[in-house]
Enzyme design. Structure first.
Site: not given
Length: 822
Positions: A195, A263, A338, A523
């Site tokens: 961000e 990974s 956030d 979502d």
């Protein structure tokens, strides 16, 4: 003259003798802390006898009549082999490194205190279920039993590092283990760093449309437009971009940009397995250290044996198998962080603006003790959104308007973190469905959990996903105004909504940190994913054969072919291949032609013995640097790793992305071919200065050495040769055999981040399953087990993973028996 000579000889002899005596004394004191694996001890806090069988790789097989005894034995074994590592992990989470290491670690302590991880871990102890709480207490008792043994028997303070640093050791507590899990969340989470970088780049670019080039969305439907960051943070000056972060200390758990978790994991159903049983391969990626963060162990619980990779400090097998179930982890890249810009009250800076008006910060003083310096006192501040971060870290000052501070919302900052309960419940699960139910309380760090039982394969995203308002200003992609209700979290999404894939028709499941779902905000899971390249190679390898075996899964884990190289080289060299007459020997033009000839005949295999991977990597690095420096200025330094999607967009001119090729400050208009030619020349000059001009003699492995360095002693002259483990390795940033490079001068291609653990489990023949870690089991550099697995790991070899007790006893090189004190 003869008399003087004799005296000089006597003095020299005495000095040599003193030196030898000093070395012998150091060796003696350090060797005192080498554990004795073949002994019988009576210990406090134990409810049943414990037997710890050590096989020839020093993997402990821990047996007891009670689960409490098994977890006690694991705590004891961890403290035998990794005491120093555990103590450093605990102090890192506590924000108490500076008491031992002085001013160098103060920035780390400042940040950890502001996160308040240790207090939150203590609060989370009460949130655990009875099974987890009993395991935590038994594990802590096992660690403390080893500490008592060290004190009672004067065993060299438990680790050689303890002689060099004054580190008082307190008893281990259940909260300490939860704090270590939270610390792993710090290492594996990078969304807030992204961000900040996105905000700084948006401020630096004169054309906002170019943001999607340098920080591209993963392929697939994404966000079409974002508000300009300057509109979200009025008062930020576009020119205030050159805010370098503090130098990163090796003990800093916050990963550099591009080095958060990664990974690989893939599974095959019986229909896609040659043996008719399910298969699972997993290799989680973390920063390399000596010793590795991973520790192999087998626990014989009342529900059955489990074996695999543990992390010292945590009483759970995090990746491994039982007789009925196999599980593996990959970083899910959930957008679980956030940043919020909090507006201070101009009349009272102890207040910040909320949707309901100004409110006082929650504050608490915190004292950081510093070795050899006066202590400092921090005032920790929390808002309703989370803790206030220090402005001097991560370039936050550059994006924070005057009269504001920045806070962090993050799922890992929960005071009711039940991740430990979920991880321990997984050990007793006997099927895929049972495991998916058991892991529901998992909070952070969010992971993709790959599962197999004897019949079924599955992949489930586990971890808390924030619930955001559809009207969120930046959709969580930029720091947003914390006083606006639509920018605040409204809880977490239901576990049932987390993506899951069970028994797919194709019979193959896998994840390489790639985008797994394409759902609209809010979502969406994430806009930032960890891979857009390895997944392409994985798909090809999986679909190139109808059925798979344990060995084909191993081959995929160790695959060094770069799809990125195969894709980008034809693009950037399109107008350079075999053009013009042969240049005279010894000229830069001839060197360029020779380099292009080598690359033209290369198949993209990042093999440690080849010169082409070094030429290719240096070229791409120089090319990205040329493309972005004039547009981004100082912010360009943040892009230490080549972004393949950016290079592809530029050279395919996607939506006008070729504009990056023109140097804005020059009079002429440069083309992308110009940039490619100039960058190749830059790369060849750098290679010549660093490795020599004989291109055919170059070795990728000389530049791409795996750096398993001791985080504290790794830079100490002479001692570094004893504590650091360096290996020539294949692979690169974008290969399945991932060896993420540092990106930092003077050794930008050092392999600093990769698979510290590899495991492949075959449920048709479980005892043919294999695993390995990248160093050795011991953290004691005088132990033969400090690096005995390192060369196996480098060569792509493994050791057996068996739950057969008879085999464990037959291969035992030491048996420790712990008896309860009467």
């Amino acid at each position: 003259m003869g008399k003087l000579f004799r005296w000089l000889m006597r003095i020299a002899t005495a000095l040599v003798a003193l030196g030898v005596a000093a070395v012998m004394l150091v060796w003696f004191l350090a060797s005192q802390s080498l554990p004795d694996y073949d002994q019988t001890l009576t210990v406090e806090g134990l409810d049943a006898p414990v037997e710890i069988l050590r096989d020839n790789a020093n993997v402990p097989h821990i047996l007891s009549a009670s689960d409490g005894g098994v977890f006690f034995g694991l705590g004891y074994a961890h403290a035998q082999d990794r005491l120093w590592q555990m103590m450093v992990l605990r102090r890192t989470a506590q924000g108490r490194l500076s008491e031992v290491f002085g001013a160098a670690t103060v920035p780390v302590d400042r940040l950890m205190r502001r996160y308040d991880l240790y207090r939150l871990a203590g609060q989370s102890v009460g949130a655990q279920d009875d099974l987890a709480l009993a395991a935590l207490e038994a594990y802590a008792a096992g660690v403390n039993a080893r500490l008592a043994e060290i004190n009672d028997r004067a065993l060299g303070r438990g680790a050689p590092e303890m002689f060099l640093f004054d580190m008082p050791v307190a008893p281990w507590r259940p909260a300490d283990s939860i704090a270590v899990i939270k610390l792993m969340a710090v290492q594996l989470s990078g969304q807030f760093r992204n961000e900040i970088l996105r905000a700084r780049v948006s401020l630096a670019l004169s054309d906002p449309a170019r943001l999607v080039d340098i920080m591209p969305d993963m392929p697939g439907q994404g966000v079409a437009a974002l508000p300009e960051y300057a509109d979200l943070a009025p008062g930020v000056r576009r020119q205030a971009l050159a805010v370098p972060d503090l130098p990163r200390h090796p003990l800093d758990p916050v990963a550099a940009i591009g080095l958060a978790g990664a990974s690989n994991a893939w599974t095959a159903a019986p229909t896609r397995s040659a043996s008719g049983g399910t298969l699972l391969a997993n290799d989680p990626h973390l920063g390399f250290t000596a010793p590795s963060i991973w520790y192999l162990a087998r626990l014989e619980l009342q529900s059955g044996g489990v074996i695999g990779g543990t992390i010292p400090g945590i009483p759970a097998v995090l990746t491994g198998r039982s007789a009925r179930l196999g599980w593996g982890l990959t970083s899910a890249y959930v957008d679980d962080q956030d940043l919020h810009i909090e507006k201070l009250n101009p009349d009272n800076p102890e207040e910040y603006l909320t949707p309901d008006g100004y409110k006082r910060f929650e504050t608490r003083p915190s004292i950081i003790e510093i070795r050899d310096q006066p202590a400092i006192t921090l005032t920790l501040r929390w808002t309703e959104n989370g803790p206030v971060l220090p402005g001097g870290r991560f370039g936050l000052d550059a994006i924070t308007p005057p009269g504001h501070v920045v806070s962090l919302s993050w799922t890992a900052l929960s005071p009711n973190d039940t991740t430990m309960s979920a991880a321990l419940a997984l050990l007793e699960s006997d099927s895929v469905n049972a495991a998916m139910d058991a892991i529901e309380p998992f909070v952070a760090p969010a992971q993709n959990l790959s599962l197999v039982d004897h019949d079924t394969i599955a992949l489930k995203l586990v971890g808390a996903i924030p619930a955001r308002d559809p009207g969120h200003q930046s959709k969580g992609r930029l720091p947003s105004q914390g006083w606006r209700a639509e920018n605040r979290w409204t809880g977490t999404l239901p576990y049932a909504d987390n993506p899951e894939f069970v028994a797919p028709a194709g019979g193959i499941l896998g994840n390489t940190n790639n985008k797994i779902v394409d759902r609209p905000f809010p979502d969406h899971v994430s806009y930032l994913w960890g891979d857009s390249q390895r997944i392409q190679r994985w798909q090809r390898l999986m679909q190139s054969r109808e059925v798979h075996t344990r060995d084909s899964f191993i081959e995929a884990q160790l695959d060094p072919v770069s799809v990125t190289a195969r894709t980008l080289l034809p693009l950037i060299g399109a107008d350079l291949w075999f053009t013009g007459e042969a240049a005279p020997e010894g000229t830069s033009e001839r060197q360029r032609q020779e380099a292009l000839k080598l690359l033209a005949e290369w198949n993209g295999e990042m093999n440690e013995h080849l010169p082409e991977p070094l030429i290719y990597s240096a070229w791409l690095r120089a090319l990205q640097k040329r493309l972005i420096e004039d547009d981004l200025g100082p912010v360009a330094q943040e892009f230490a790793h080549v972004e393949p999607l950016f290079i592809e967009r530029v050279f395919r001119d996607v939506d006008g992305a070729s504009a990056w090729c023109d140097v804005r400050l020059s009079a002429r208009v440069e083309t992308c071919t110009d940039m490619a030619r100039l960058a190749l020349d830059d790369a060849l000059v750098w290679i010549g200065d660093t490795y020599g001009t004989a291109l055919e003699s170059l070795r990728w492995g000389d530049a791409h050495q795996a750096t398993h360095d001791h985080p504290v002693l790794g830079d100490v002259p002479v001692l570094r040769y004893f504590v650091n483990i360096r290996q020539s390795t294949s692979g690169g940033d974008n290969t399945l055999l991932r060896g993420r490079m540092s990106g930092q001068d003077p050794d930008p291609f050092e392999n600093v981040h990769g698979a510290g653990y590899r495991g492949v489990y075959d449920f048709a023949d479980p005892d043919s399953s294999v695993f390995v870690i990248s160093t050795g089991q011991s953290g004691h550099f005088l132990s033969r087990h400090y690096d005995d697995l390192a060369q196996l790991w480098r060569r792509g070899e493994y050791i057996p993973m068996s739950l057969d007790l008879d085999l464990a006893r037959a291969a035992s090189v030491g048996v420790t028996t712990l008896l309860p004190a009467q």
